[in-house]
Design an enzyme around this catalytic site. Sequence first.
Site, mmCIF file in Angstrom:
data_model
loop_
_atom_site.group_PDB
_atom_site.id
_atom_site.type_symbol
_atom_site.label_atom_id
_atom_site.label_comp_id
_atom_site.label_asym_id
_atom_site.label_seq_id
_atom_site.Cartn_x
_atom_site.Cartn_y
_atom_site.Cartn_z
ATOM 1 N N ASP A 1 -2.857 4.714 -2.533
ATOM 2 C CA ASP A 1 -3.912 5.250 -1.786
ATOM 3 C C ASP A 1 -4.322 6.758 -2.221
ATOM 4 O OD1 ASP A 1 -5.539 5.140 0.943
ATOM 5 O OD2 ASP A 1 -4.507 6.976 1.343
ATOM 6 N N HIS B 1 -10.920 -2.385 3.411
ATOM 7 C CA HIS B 1 -11.041 -2.046 4.832
ATOM 8 C C HIS B 1 -11.542 -0.982 5.032
ATOM 9 C CE1 HIS B 1 -7.934 0.366 2.178
ATOM 10 N NE2 HIS B 1 -7.774 1.038 3.342
ATOM 11 N N ASP B 2 -12.189 -0.262 4.186
ATOM 12 C CA ASP B 2 -12.931 1.000 4.189
ATOM 13 C C ASP B 2 -14.376 0.735 4.075
ATOM 14 O OD1 ASP B 2 -10.691 2.580 4.777
ATOM 15 O OD2 ASP B 2 -10.661 3.176 2.866
ATOM 16 N N ASP C 1 0.780 -1.220 0.135
ATOM 17 C CA ASP C 1 0.065 -0.114 0.091
ATOM 18 C C ASP C 1 0.789 1.267 0.104
ATOM 19 O OD1 ASP C 1 -2.395 1.460 0.160
ATOM 20 O OD2 ASP C 1 -3.001 -0.079 1.369
ATOM 21 N N GLU D 1 -6.413 3.773 -6.045
ATOM 22 C CA GLU D 1 -7.510 4.245 -5.385
ATOM 23 C C GLU D 1 -7.989 5.764 -5.924
ATOM 24 O OE1 GLU D 1 -9.439 4.339 -0.860
ATOM 25 O OE2 GLU D 1 -7.593 5.539 -1.189
#
Length: 591
Positions: free
Chosen positions: A231, A353-354, A123, A281
């Site tokens: 991210d 995870h969100d 990440d 993302e």
Amino acid sequence: MTTLIPTTAMTVETGLVPTPPAGLVPTPPWWQSAVVYQIYPRSFADSNGDGVGDLPGIVAQLDYLQGLGVDVLWLCPIYRSPQVDNGYDVSDYQDIDPLFGTLDDFDALVAAAHDRGLRIVMDLVVNHTSSLHPWFIDARSSAGSAQRDWYIWRPPRPGRRGGEPGAEPNDWRSFFAGPAWTWDEATGAYYLHLFSAQQPDLNWDNPLVREAVHTMMRWWLERGVDGFRMDVINLISKDPADLQRDGSPLPDDGPNLHTYLAELRREVFGSHPEACLTVGEMPGATLEQARLVTAPRRRELDMIFQFEHVSLDHRDSKWDAVPLHLPDLKRSLARWQTGLAEQGWNSLYFENHDQPRSVSRWGSTRPEFRARSAKALATVLHLHRGTPYIFQGQELGMTNTVLTTRTDLRDIEAVRALDELMASGASEEAALATIRPMCRDNARTPVQWTPGPSAGFCPPGTTPWIAVNPNHVIINAAAQVDDPCSIHSHYRRLIALRHSSDLVRWGDFQPLCLDHPTLFAFTRSLNQETWLVLANWSDHPLDLPAAALAPMTNAAGATIVLATDRPAGPTPPIRTLAPWEAVILALDTRH
């Protein structure tokens, strides 16, 4: 921590990229045939009894992951961090946070994963750093510091005094509530943070920032990393005029975004001998933006995470949840399937995870239908064209957790939203009822390995950093790994199907019955082969409409490739689906 290795006989292809059919596409990249498994390390497996998952814990479960059949492990941030946002606030990009282990532990993980044919994706959090990163410490040390321009600083609004309410340079709001600007008294300026005040945004217009990021990424590639999930990467370019202008949209497609992404690809991956995976993302990204970013000729990113389909069950605020209207989801996914069919590539996900757990969000929590709905959702997603992403525990049908008081919350976003709601007059009970369905903590509870204490996540007597979901006594890997009828086994079959079928990987997608309120139906076709996918997204039996059966009109017969309730093999015509039943039919179109 309990280690699980499947013993059920099943053909599993891990890390093997099939050769594409001749004449279809020129040497498709390996990730078009891959399935990615996302690991949230602090909640995956705790090896040392501190209540937090770690790198040795991941190593201990590699055989489980290999048995599942996935190809890539995406690790959420494990860099050194004060953990204000669970690692998405990085204070050292070239070290491992002691919570998770050491660089030696990381090297051991990479080696062990590669030995099993598994790739590792890191990440990458470079829109912002931690406020404790040495770069920012220097930047705020004085207005003339060497790294001052590595971040985004602005004076107060004209005629206003810095630090007082309303003096911020513009009216942007942080994703985590409150203004997106914080006053720095020592240097007399505001700094920008689209997330928390402890996550200041980097100034990507500064070439020294970009060079530092490129150097860091190359360093990880040299350690054996196989790619990066980036991210909020579409936020890195800000229009300077917007920074001091009210009403400007948040910078999800800034003026230099494509230039910076192309430069990153060239400088970081241009000379790397192995093809790496890059997925960005991109909250707020449109289909048109995705086509630009993922077009092979532009060489920016391989694929993106778009948010359109996971924004359909709430209004402007994620906390203002509404029931999902299934035709909206079908149309959204179909639009992206069609829009990226000839240029670009889709990422396929329902969870991360969100996001809350998909079974609780879109499936059924009724005990008799929970597992069936988990299989149906998985079947639909994995039969789309693109690269599927599985979030840890999704293959077990893990559900949303129990959140009864403020003390149950760990997510900074949820805590701040709760405080804002209570400050506006809501009771704690009412505020929690608003936050509970979409809270990120739902995804972050420990993986449920066993029915025992702490779900086998950590050694006996250890208290996990976040409470284990009480339903782990029923939903756990130990109960599913060797059960051929389990959710886990269904995922293994779906993954093996993608590895073995050119049609699943590259076939055309054609939606059916888009307006039907509970039927998800589409075909996949390649050359002379056509598959029909049917799924009942409801707690009630479904009589199939004629439009769903139309592809079978000219077929000599049908064979079940994979189903949630029926054995594989030739089948008589299917007219009715049971609640949450899904079936994949290969149609015999020979004449």
